[in-house]
Design a protein around this motif. Sequence first.
Motif, PDB file in Angstrom:
ATOM      1  N   ALA A 130      -5.019  -0.137  -6.499  1.00  0.00           N
ATOM      2  CA  ALA A 130      -5.116   1.324  -6.464  1.00  0.00           C
ATOM      3  C   ALA A 130      -6.207   1.778  -5.498  1.00  0.00           C
ATOM      4  O   ALA A 130      -6.065   2.815  -4.827  1.00  0.00           O
ATOM      5  CB  ALA A 130      -5.401   1.856  -7.869  1.00  0.00           C
ATOM      6  N   LEU A 131      -7.300   1.023  -5.416  1.00  0.00           N
ATOM      7  CA  LEU A 131      -8.382   1.371  -4.496  1.00  0.00           C
ATOM      8  C   LEU A 131      -7.940   1.156  -3.055  1.00  0.00           C
ATOM      9  O   LEU A 131      -8.224   1.983  -2.173  1.00  0.00           O
ATOM     10  CB  LEU A 131      -9.615   0.520  -4.810  1.00  0.00           C
ATOM     11  N   VAL A 132      -7.242   0.057  -2.795  1.00  0.00           N
ATOM     12  CA  VAL A 132      -6.736  -0.214  -1.451  1.00  0.00           C
ATOM     13  C   VAL A 132      -5.797   0.900  -1.008  1.00  0.00           C
ATOM     14  O   VAL A 132      -5.889   1.412   0.121  1.00  0.00           O
ATOM     15  CB  VAL A 132      -6.021  -1.583  -1.413  1.00  0.00           C
ATOM     16  N   GLN A 133      -4.908   1.307  -1.897  1.00  0.00           N
ATOM     17  CA  GLN A 133      -3.954   2.362  -1.564  1.00  0.00           C
ATOM     18  C   GLN A 133      -4.678   3.675  -1.273  1.00  0.00           C
ATOM     19  O   GLN A 133      -4.321   4.408  -0.336  1.00  0.00           O
ATOM     20  CB  GLN A 133      -2.960   2.555  -2.710  1.00  0.00           C
ATOM     21  N   ALA A 134      -5.709   3.980  -2.041  1.00  0.00           N
ATOM     22  CA  ALA A 134      -6.460   5.220  -1.837  1.00  0.00           C
ATOM     23  C   ALA A 134      -7.153   5.234  -0.474  1.00  0.00           C
ATOM     24  O   ALA A 134      -7.217   6.272   0.196  1.00  0.00           O
ATOM     25  CB  ALA A 134      -7.477   5.411  -2.953  1.00  0.00           C
ATOM     26  N   GLU A 149      -4.510   5.875   2.191  1.00  0.00           N
ATOM     27  CA  GLU A 149      -4.093   7.278   2.197  1.00  0.00           C
ATOM     28  C   GLU A 149      -5.181   8.173   2.787  1.00  0.00           C
ATOM     29  O   GLU A 149      -4.880   9.121   3.537  1.00  0.00           O
ATOM     30  CB  GLU A 149      -3.754   7.722   0.773  1.00  0.00           C
ATOM     31  N   ALA A 150      -6.449   7.871   2.481  1.00  0.00           N
ATOM     32  CA  ALA A 150      -7.540   8.694   3.004  1.00  0.00           C
ATOM     33  C   ALA A 150      -7.594   8.644   4.528  1.00  0.00           C
ATOM     34  O   ALA A 150      -7.942   9.633   5.185  1.00  0.00           O
ATOM     35  CB  ALA A 150      -8.866   8.242   2.411  1.00  0.00           C
ATOM     36  N   LEU A 151      -7.245   7.483   5.099  1.00  0.00           N
ATOM     37  CA  LEU A 151      -7.315   7.315   6.555  1.00  0.00           C
ATOM     38  C   LEU A 151      -5.952   7.436   7.217  1.00  0.00           C
ATOM     39  O   LEU A 151      -5.848   7.311   8.451  1.00  0.00           O
ATOM     40  CB  LEU A 151      -7.933   5.950   6.893  1.00  0.00           C
ATOM     41  N   ARG A 152      -4.907   7.656   6.398  1.00  0.00           N
ATOM     42  CA  ARG A 152      -3.536   7.792   6.909  1.00  0.00           C
ATOM     43  C   ARG A 152      -3.149   6.586   7.768  1.00  0.00           C
ATOM     44  O   ARG A 152      -2.647   6.715   8.883  1.00  0.00           O
ATOM     45  CB  ARG A 152      -3.392   9.087   7.711  1.00  0.00           C
ATOM     46  N   LEU A 153      -3.398   5.423   7.203  1.00  0.00           N
ATOM     47  CA  LEU A 153      -3.085   4.171   7.880  1.00  0.00           C
ATOM     48  C   LEU A 153      -1.932   3.466   7.181  1.00  0.00           C
ATOM     49  O   LEU A 153      -1.717   3.619   5.968  1.00  0.00           O
ATOM     50  CB  LEU A 153      -4.312   3.260   7.907  1.00  0.00           C
ATOM     51  N   ARG A 161      -3.060  -4.097   4.579  1.00  0.00           N
ATOM     52  CA  ARG A 161      -3.217  -4.061   3.117  1.00  0.00           C
ATOM     53  C   ARG A 161      -3.837  -5.354   2.604  1.00  0.00           C
ATOM     54  O   ARG A 161      -4.674  -5.343   1.686  1.00  0.00           O
ATOM     55  CB  ARG A 161      -1.866  -3.828   2.443  1.00  0.00           C
ATOM     56  N   GLN A 162      -3.470  -6.493   3.169  1.00  0.00           N
ATOM     57  CA  GLN A 162      -4.030  -7.767   2.737  1.00  0.00           C
ATOM     58  C   GLN A 162      -5.489  -7.889   3.170  1.00  0.00           C
ATOM     59  O   GLN A 162      -6.328  -8.407   2.422  1.00  0.00           O
ATOM     60  CB  GLN A 162      -3.215  -8.927   3.310  1.00  0.00           C
TER      61      GLN A 162
END
Length: 600
Positions: free
Chosen positions: A285-289, A292-296, A312-313
Amino acid sequence: MSVPAALATPLSEDRLAALARVTDGLDAHALWWLSGYAAGLASRGAVPAAVAPTGAAEPMPGARLTVVYGSQTGNAKRVAERLAAQGEAAGLAVRLLRADAYPLRELKDERALCLVISTQGDGDPPDDARGFVEFLSGKRAPELKQLRYAVLGLGDSSYPQFCAAGRKLDERLAELGATRLLARADADLDIDSVAAPWLEQALAKAKEALKPAAPLATVTPLRPLPAAPAHGREAPFAAELLLNQRITGRGSAKDIRHIELSLEGSGLHYEPGDALGVWPANPPALVQAVLEALRLDGGAMVEHGGEALPLRQWLGEKRELTRLARPFVARHAAHARSDELNRLLAPDRQADLARLLGEAQVLDLLLRHPAAWSAEELVAALRPLTPRLYSIASSRKHVGDEAHLTVAHLEYVNAHGRRWGAASHLLAASAEGARLRVYVEPNERFRLPADGGRDVIMIGPGTGVAPFRGFVQERAAVGARGRNWLLFGNPHFRTDFLYQVEWQQALKDGRLHRLDLAFSRDQAHKVYVQDRLRDRGRELFDWLEDGAHLYVCGDAARMAKDVHAALREIVAAHGGKSAEDAEGYLNALQQQGRYARDVY
């Protein structure tokens, strides 16, 4: 040297007397050499009548490289071992010593010295280097005009006194007249990026400084080097999670877990006092956030350091997201063109920066100060993910091929959402049967006394009680005759008394002889373990005077300092000493191995 009559030995009285004559007056280094030589002979199964090994004699101090390390968590030790191994492979005569094993009287004769030292707390040296640093800093330190030296400092740039111990040693050696082989280097948690080139340069400079008039002799090892374990920091073992149990009660503000892991088939061994390294992973969940914050795009391939992985890895397994560091703040300030962040990085704002680093994670910084990052820039700027060390809360003699941990699960909600600690959340969120990547980190400074008749005093509030659970198990398993005294503290008796049933049973069985408790929030005035120490000062001093070993485990920033101050007061009050002499008393205990701390 005398041999206790109670010590079983295959030697006759005549041979014991001969052994005493041979070893009389030898220093620690010579004794280690002798023990290694004897082990080599034993491994071959034969002892020659006369021994004259060529090329293996102890070199004069001017013909060798001495590598000294001070290490709190094992990183400085690993780097020093690499330097020593590389030096030996290059044909140099090298000796490797922990700082508290270094014979200080030899410093005046050293010609080439490399120091690898970490910094802990508020710019302090590690416990095993305190005596070394105090000697160098004091009036007894000799002139060192003959010495060529190099210093590598290890630290964490999240703290204001980054690598302060290494910097102070480097400056002090220069004050004493020594000459630098090369400039001091300061390594952050990404140790190898700084340590690898420093090692290469230090070795080259040492070879030049020690260049002999004649070719170097071939050195024949007196004993084969022990085989490296199959699993270690860079090759962790996938341990099965056997038990994940919350041991704080309902209503507690703390979520403390008792973790049991199987080491069966790993070949890993540990002693009470050692730590288990756990390789963490960042919560999905932290990785996804962050993405999303950086639109990557998490699926975008990123190449860095010769390795290509999806973004993501990288963020989930390879990069720190839960620990914010000063270098990343500086990089983000440039990306965001933030005057506020740039002001925070000024020298007079260290306290404010430290507060930010202690309270915020990478995601919080990205949300508070929006900026554009490319995937490649982000991976390059974030620090590598590093293992977390947990004191082992068990004895192998009691639990077999298992390792138990006592883990505080870090989970909280701030203005931007839910946050976690990387390793503690991985452990707390994992179901039984899961596999976790672990290795053993030895801690030779935190060992039970070899003499089982010695008393031990264990001070461990909160999760600092973990190693003492292993101590009590070990002492019971080996039939140690000495008494065991535990001082434990936490906020509330009802919800936070960790391992309450075990300690009560140990008291009943005689495995624990004394238990003093400090529950800070159960009365109007707060009571901590240091207050209990003062209350029991007379008894504690008597135990120390009778030869007891003293151990402290837990928070370095406040608890360990407050406990040390209380111990100093106790020694002064009940030993009739000045504050300065009381400090000297505690330093002497530390040098004797009778006052050990495992603080973090």
